[in-house]
Design a protein around this motif. Sequence first.
Motif, PDB file in Angstrom:
ATOM      1  N   THR A   1       5.084  -2.063 -51.696  1.00 10.98           N
ATOM      2  CA  THR A   1       3.890  -1.902 -52.933  1.00 10.98           C
ATOM      3  C   THR A   1       3.729  -1.078 -53.242  1.00 10.98           C
ATOM      4  OG1 THR A   1       2.477  -2.801 -50.723  1.00 10.98           O
ATOM      5  CG2 THR A   1       3.488  -4.450 -52.107  1.00 10.98           C
ATOM      6  N   GLU A   2       2.518  -0.052 -52.827  1.00  9.30           N
ATOM      7  CA  GLU A   2       1.779   0.310 -53.601  1.00  9.30           C
ATOM      8  C   GLU A   2       2.724   2.020 -53.640  1.00  9.30           C
ATOM      9  OE1 GLU A   2      -2.340   0.985 -52.063  1.00  9.30           O
ATOM     10  OE2 GLU A   2      -2.642  -1.095 -51.613  1.00  9.30           O
ATOM     11  N   LEU A   3       3.680   2.166 -52.350  1.00  8.53           N
ATOM     12  CA  LEU A   3       4.367   3.381 -52.017  1.00  8.53           C
ATOM     13  C   LEU A   3       5.449   3.332 -53.023  1.00  8.53           C
ATOM     14  CD1 LEU A   3       4.771   6.498 -51.405  1.00  8.53           C
ATOM     15  CD2 LEU A   3       5.835   4.882 -49.469  1.00  8.53           C
ATOM     16  N   ASP A   4       5.714   1.970 -53.153  1.00  6.42           N
ATOM     17  CA  ASP A   4       7.206   1.762 -54.504  1.00  6.42           C
ATOM     18  C   ASP A   4       6.106   1.710 -56.129  1.00  6.42           C
ATOM     19  OD1 ASP A   4       9.731   1.003 -55.244  1.00  6.42           O
ATOM     20  OD2 ASP A   4       8.351  -0.177 -56.186  1.00  6.42           O
ATOM     21  N   ALA A   5       5.170   1.152 -56.169  1.00  3.18           N
ATOM     22  CA  ALA A   5       4.996   1.658 -57.452  1.00  3.18           C
ATOM     23  C   ALA A   5       4.188   3.240 -58.031  1.00  3.18           C
ATOM     24  CB  ALA A   5       3.251   1.198 -57.491  1.00  3.18           C
ATOM     25  N   LEU A   6       3.887   4.331 -57.044  1.00  2.94           N
ATOM     26  CA  LEU A   6       3.854   5.895 -56.613  1.00  2.94           C
ATOM     27  C   LEU A   6       5.154   6.286 -57.326  1.00  2.94           C
ATOM     28  CD1 LEU A   6       1.451   6.724 -53.486  1.00  2.94           C
ATOM     29  CD2 LEU A   6       0.941   7.212 -56.199  1.00  2.94           C
ATOM     30  N   ARG A   7       5.950   5.918 -56.673  1.00  2.00           N
ATOM     31  CA  ARG A   7       7.128   6.386 -57.050  1.00  2.00           C
ATOM     32  C   ARG A   7       7.298   5.932 -58.270  1.00  2.00           C
ATOM     33  NH1 ARG A   7       9.569   4.403 -51.267  1.00  2.00           N
ATOM     34  NH2 ARG A   7       9.098   6.349 -50.051  1.00  2.00           N
ATOM     35  N   GLN A   8       7.341   4.624 -58.641  1.00  6.08           N
ATOM     36  CA  GLN A   8       7.656   4.446 -60.196  1.00  6.08           C
ATOM     37  C   GLN A   8       7.266   5.312 -60.974  1.00  6.08           C
ATOM     38  OE1 GLN A   8       8.013   0.484 -60.937  1.00  6.08           O
ATOM     39  NE2 GLN A   8       9.111  -0.016 -59.306  1.00  6.08           N
ATOM     40  N   GLN A   9       5.716   5.688 -60.464  1.00  2.00           N
ATOM     41  CA  GLN A   9       4.905   7.002 -61.922  1.00  2.00           C
ATOM     42  C   GLN A   9       5.454   8.283 -61.821  1.00  2.00           C
ATOM     43  OE1 GLN A   9       0.897   6.394 -61.012  1.00  2.00           O
ATOM     44  NE2 GLN A   9       1.442   3.908 -60.373  1.00  2.00           N
ATOM     45  N   TYR A  10       5.920   8.805 -60.317  1.00  3.21           N
ATOM     46  CA  TYR A  10       6.387   9.857 -60.516  1.00  3.21           C
ATOM     47  C   TYR A  10       7.755  10.276 -60.372  1.00  3.21           C
ATOM     48  CZ  TYR A  10       1.511  10.863 -59.996  1.00  3.21           C
ATOM     49  OH  TYR A  10       0.281  11.092 -60.284  1.00  3.21           O
ATOM     50  N   PRO A  11       8.798  10.066 -60.399  1.00  3.18           N
ATOM     51  CA  PRO A  11      10.150  10.090 -60.266  1.00  3.18           C
ATOM     52  C   PRO A  11      10.404  11.426 -60.058  1.00  3.18           C
ATOM     53  CG  PRO A  11      10.055  10.221 -62.591  1.00  3.18           C
ATOM     54  CD  PRO A  11       8.565   9.918 -62.216  1.00  3.18           C
ATOM     55  N   GLN A  12      11.903  11.299 -59.322  1.00  5.84           N
ATOM     56  CA  GLN A  12      12.291  12.027 -58.947  1.00  5.84           C
ATOM     57  C   GLN A  12      13.198  13.397 -59.912  1.00  5.84           C
ATOM     58  OE1 GLN A  12      15.164  12.325 -55.711  1.00  5.84           O
ATOM     59  NE2 GLN A  12      15.389  14.100 -56.031  1.00  5.84           N
ATOM     60  N   GLU A  13      11.924  13.811 -60.700  1.00  7.30           N
ATOM     61  CA  GLU A  13      12.371  15.389 -61.910  1.00  7.30           C
ATOM     62  C   GLU A  13      12.943  16.245 -61.785  1.00  7.30           C
ATOM     63  OE1 GLU A  13       8.390  16.456 -63.150  1.00  7.30           O
ATOM     64  OE2 GLU A  13       7.674  13.742 -63.626  1.00  7.30           O
ATOM     65  N   SER A  14      13.358  16.680 -60.289  1.00  2.00           N
ATOM     66  CA  SER A  14      13.606  16.859 -59.802  1.00  2.00           C
ATOM     67  C   SER A  14      14.626  16.952 -58.691  1.00  2.00           C
ATOM     68  CB  SER A  14      13.783  18.996 -60.334  1.00  2.00           C
ATOM     69  OG  SER A  14      12.630  18.524 -59.847  1.00  2.00           O
TER      70      SER A  14
END
Length: 374
Positions: A233-246
Motif C-alpha cells: 500500500t504505502e510503499l507502493d504508492a511512494l514508488r509510483q510517486q518516485y519512479p526510477q528516473e535513472s
Amino acid sequence: MRIQEKKTHSRWYRANLWIHRWISLFVALPFAILCVTGVVLIFHEEIEHLAGSAPQAVQSGGQAPRPLMESIAVAERAHPGERVQSATLDAEHFPGLVLLGLLKDGDSFQQARWVYADIAQAKLVEQPAFDETLMGFLLELHAQWFLGTIGELIGALIALLVLLSLVSGVVVYAPYIKKFLFGIIRTSKGKRLFQLDLHNLIGSVVLGWAFIVTLTGVLLGFGTVAIGVWQLTELDALRQQYPQESPAPLLAAPDLDRVYAAAAEAAEGWNPTTVLFPGSEYSTPRHYLVLLQGGHGFDEKMLQLALVDAHSFDVARLMQLPVYLKAILLSQPLHFGDYGGLPLKILWALCTLLTLFITLNGAWLWWAKRRKIN
C-alpha cells in the motif's frame, strides 16, 4: 422469569467452562513451550554477555570512527557476489558496531547474511551466525516455530486461543467469589481442591499481565503480514510517486554518513538507526529509507521514516508509520518486558513462571478429575 434467567446464565456458564477446559488443554503444550523459551529470551542480553557471544567493538582508546563506507567495502570484499542493502547503528546495545545486511541479486531480506563490523577499525567482527546460537534457536522456536511466516501466524493463533481461555476463566471463576472469600486456599479439602484454589488465586494475580502478553503476542504474530501490507500500500504508492528516473549505477557515490546526518538533521530529537538502500524491497529505486527512533519517553519505542534522495542526499520527506505498525512496535517491549531494566525483566520472568504453573496445574486438574470419574 427468574428461572429462565437462571437457565440462561447456566448455559452461559457451561459454555465458558467448556471453552476454558478444552481450549486450555489444546494449547497447554505449545503454550508451556512459549513460557519456557520466553523466560530465557527475557534475559537474552545478559546471557549473551555472560557467554561472550555478544559482538563487541575493539577498544581503541578514543580513536575516531572511520567512514561507514569502509566497513561496507570490507563486508562486500569478504563475501563476493553479495551487496550491502541495509545498515543499522545501535549505540545503546552495540556501541562502535554497525550491523550490515548483505544480499545476493534477487534475494529478499529473509535470505540476508548479517555481519557486524567494527566502525573504528573497519573490520568484520568474528561471531557465529545468530541462528546457530542458543538465543537464535530459542527465538526462532518462540516466534516462528521454525516455520517462518506460517509459524508466526500459528503463534498468533495460539495467543488468541489463550486470550479466549483467560476470558472464559474469568467467567467461570466469578460465581465462586460470591460463595467463598476471594483468594481462599482450602488446604484440608483434598489435593485436587487445594490445586484448584491455587489455580484460581494465581490466575487472578497474573490475569492482567497474561492478558497484555497474549494480546501483544497476537499482534507480533501478524508482524510480517503487516509489513507486507505496508509494502503493498504505502510503499507502493511512494514508488509510483518516485519512479526510477535513472538506473542504479548513475546514482551519486554512496555515502552512508551523509545519509545518517541528513536524516538526523531533518528529524530533530529522533535518532537514525537503520538505513535501507535504494532498490531494496523496503525502499524506492532512488531513495534510502531511514528508520528513526525517538529519543525520549514514549517515542523511544516508536519509529518514523525518512526518505533520503540518493543523488543529492536531501530528505525528500518524513513519514509516520500507520497505526497498525505502531501497535506492533509498541507490543514488543510490552511482550518481553525489556523497557524497565533488570527489575522489570525479573517481574516478567516471575509472572511467566506463575503462568506456566497454572497451565500445567490446569492440565493436572482435568486429568485428576477424569481419573476420579473413571
